[in-house]
Structures are given as structure tokens and as C-alpha cells.
Scaffold this motif. Structure first.
Motif, PDB file in Angstrom:
ATOM      1  N   ARG B 113       0.821  -1.208   0.000  1.00  0.00           N
ATOM      2  CA  ARG B 113       0.000   0.000   0.000  1.00  0.00           C
ATOM      3  C   ARG B 113       0.855   1.258   0.000  1.00  0.00           C
ATOM      4  N   LYS B 114       0.241   2.314  -0.486  1.00  0.00           N
ATOM      5  CA  LYS B 114       0.814   3.656  -0.390  1.00  0.00           C
ATOM      6  C   LYS B 114      -0.234   4.528   0.281  1.00  0.00           C
ATOM      7  N   MET B 115       0.215   5.469   1.086  1.00  0.00           N
ATOM      8  CA  MET B 115      -0.737   6.290   1.820  1.00  0.00           C
ATOM      9  C   MET B 115      -0.217   7.701   1.997  1.00  0.00           C
ATOM     10  N   ALA B 116      -1.149   8.647   2.140  1.00  0.00           N
ATOM     11  CA  ALA B 116      -0.773  10.050   2.363  1.00  0.00           C
ATOM     12  C   ALA B 116      -1.938  10.738   3.054  1.00  0.00           C
ATOM     13  N   PHE B 117      -1.591  11.738   3.868  1.00  0.00           N
ATOM     14  CA  PHE B 117      -2.626  12.487   4.590  1.00  0.00           C
ATOM     15  C   PHE B 117      -2.753  13.899   4.025  1.00  0.00           C
ATOM     16  N   ILE B 118      -3.994  14.390   4.027  1.00  0.00           N
ATOM     17  CA  ILE B 118      -4.341  15.741   3.592  1.00  0.00           C
ATOM     18  C   ILE B 118      -4.601  16.566   4.851  1.00  0.00           C
ATOM     19  N   HIS B 119      -4.135  17.786   4.874  1.00  0.00           N
ATOM     20  CA  HIS B 119      -4.271  18.605   6.085  1.00  0.00           C
ATOM     21  C   HIS B 119      -5.724  19.035   6.307  1.00  0.00           C
ATOM     22  N   PRO B 120      -6.212  18.917   7.545  1.00  0.00           N
ATOM     23  CA  PRO B 120      -7.596  19.339   7.842  1.00  0.00           C
ATOM     24  C   PRO B 120      -7.891  20.796   7.484  1.00  0.00           C
ATOM     25  N   LYS B 121      -6.852  21.644   7.415  1.00  0.00           N
ATOM     26  CA  LYS B 121      -7.075  23.046   7.017  1.00  0.00           C
ATOM     27  C   LYS B 121      -7.665  23.134   5.613  1.00  0.00           C
ATOM     28  N   SER B 122      -7.388  22.141   4.786  1.00  0.00           N
ATOM     29  CA  SER B 122      -7.874  22.180   3.402  1.00  0.00           C
ATOM     30  C   SER B 122      -9.174  21.406   3.192  1.00  0.00           C
ATOM     31  N   THR B 123      -9.652  20.732   4.225  1.00  0.00           N
ATOM     32  CA  THR B 123     -10.823  19.861   4.039  1.00  0.00           C
ATOM     33  C   THR B 123     -12.028  20.351   4.838  1.00  0.00           C
ATOM     34  N   GLY B 124     -11.864  21.438   5.584  1.00  0.00           N
ATOM     35  CA  GLY B 124     -12.940  21.880   6.467  1.00  0.00           C
ATOM     36  C   GLY B 124     -12.931  21.146   7.797  1.00  0.00           C
ATOM     37  N   GLY B 125     -11.764  20.693   8.220  1.00  0.00           N
ATOM     38  CA  GLY B 125     -11.653  20.148   9.576  1.00  0.00           C
ATOM     39  C   GLY B 125     -11.593  18.637   9.687  1.00  0.00           C
ATOM     40  N   VAL B 126     -11.535  17.946   8.541  1.00  0.00           N
ATOM     41  CA  VAL B 126     -11.460  16.483   8.558  1.00  0.00           C
ATOM     42  C   VAL B 126     -10.045  16.058   8.157  1.00  0.00           C
ATOM     43  N   LEU B 127      -9.415  15.205   8.967  1.00  0.00           N
ATOM     44  CA  LEU B 127      -8.146  14.609   8.556  1.00  0.00           C
ATOM     45  C   LEU B 127      -8.471  13.516   7.543  1.00  0.00           C
TER      46      LEU B 127
END
Lengths: 134, 134
Positions: B113-127
Motif C-alpha cells: 500500500r501507499k498512503m498520504a494524509f491531507i491537512h484538515p485546514k484544506s478539508t474543512g476540519g477532517v483529517l
């Protein structure tokens, strides 16, 4: 034990539907099914199906609902996790017998569906919704 | 646009795996697939498949991880929402071009698998986590 079929949806509270869609639809790439005013929930909801589940973006339309208070106190974020079950009444009875704290002891009945919420005190901090398609 | 296939999992931070399973497995009725120590995440994780997704119960095993801090500051609850994508590198590039703030600009590669996280600042508060099966 009564079966749980799938995650029906993950509800995300947002301050602004259009701003939220700029991420969830335009950047992440989810398909927007439709946006609907849901007076019974005092909210506008955008439905974005993905796999056999949905992301629901929930924007409060009044100041006095649970989602409005959540937004005011914590900002936007994941609000609840909804599981689709075969028989919601049986599932609620099973849970009650096991000492689970229910927000709705009997399901809320709406056209095409029954729903009930489980108290986060019994789930380890997650607001869980049960949902039966009728 | 690169496709999003499904919700891979919803991660729930818990203080105690056995206490959490008393709700998620015994009362709600999800099937427990297995419990695994995940040293790379400094956590013990219980995997509970449901529909085409999973609920993952994540118990921090040290005090210095993101999930440990989340638990200490907010108590247990929903921690992140993971979407399975066809091509994580392409999706991250698309997002970066749209100004989305990425926690991992290049995917973390693990066996299978490959994985990456998006910052909650860009999603409206969701990690948000992205996940590609390799």
C-alpha cells in the motif's frame, strides 16, 4: 445477532456547502449526487456517493440544532457515522439489553427509512446513527 | 480526474481496545477481523470490516504520536477518514495543483500500500487519508 450491512454515510458538518464542495468534489474528486434542504434536520445536505457509502456535507440552517452547536463549538469536521442495518428495531432492542445508551429508543420514521442515534457515551466518543431502508 | 473508489476505512481513536470492542463488536455487531500491533503508527489497531469499508479502532501505544495527542486532548472519537484511490501520486499532484495543503507530498510506501494524509485546514476540519493498494 442482527446484521450490519455497510457504512451508509459519514456526516461532515460544514459552514458553507460551496466552500466544502471546492474540496470534496473539485479537489478530492467525489461525485456530487445532489444538494437538498432537509427541514427536519434544520440543515442543507450535499450527498456525495463513494463506493457503497456516501459522504454527507451538512450545513446547519438555524442556530439551535445539534449540528449548529457542533459547528459553533468545534468548527467543521466529522459529526457522525451511520451504519445501515437489516432491522433497526431489533438492533436497538439488542443494544438496550446490553446497556447501550440510546438517544432514540424507538426509531424516527421518515418516508423510505427509519433512523436512530446511539449516545457517544456508549461508543467511546463517536455519534453513531443506525439506518434502515424501508 | 483520478478516481476515488470507496471509503477504505474510518479510524476511531480509543483508549482501550477491549472496552471499545464491547461496543463495536459485541453491541453493534461488527465482525472483528483481527487486532494487530502497528509499530510504524505507534498503535494497536483492531480491524472491523463492514460493507466494502472498515472501521479501524486505533489505540496509541506511546505518548508522542498524533493519535496519542488526539486522545489526550479530545478523548476518543473519529480521527480520520480514508479513501481508496486508483493512483495516489496522480491524486496528490492534482490536489497540490489546486492549492490543497498536503501533510505528505509524496506517498508513504509500505508493503502492499501507499498512503498520504491531507491537512484538515484544506478539508474543512477532517483529517483525510488517501490509500492505494499496490
Amino acid at each position: 445477532m442482527t446484521g450490519v450491512k455497510k457504512i451508509n454515510h459519514v456526516a461532515v458538518v460544514v459552514a458553507d456547502i460551496d466552500a466544502a464542495l471546492a474540496f470534496w468534489q473539485d479537489a478530492l474528486g467525489l461525485e456530487l449526487h445532489h444538494v437538498e434542504d432537509v427541514p427536519s434536520q434544520k440543515a442543507t445536505v450535499a450527498f456525495l456517493p463513494v463506493g457503497d457509502s456516501e459522504v454527507e456535507l451538512v450545513k446547519p440552517t438555524t442556530d439551535d440544532s445539534g449540528v449548529a452547536k457542533f459547528l459553533a463549538e468545534r468548527g467543521g469536521g466529522m459529526h457522525h457515522l451511520c451504519f445501515e442495518v437489516d432491522d433497526i428495531a431489533a438492533k436497538l432492542a439488542e443494544m438496550k439489553a446490553k446497556g447501550v445508551r440510546l438517544i432514540n429508543e424507538t426509531p424516527i420514521e421518515l418516508p423510505g427509512r427509519k433512523m436512530a442515534f446511539i449516545h457517544p457515551k456508549s461508543t467511546g466518543g463517536v455519534l453513531v446513527e443506525l439506518y434502515e431502508v424501508t
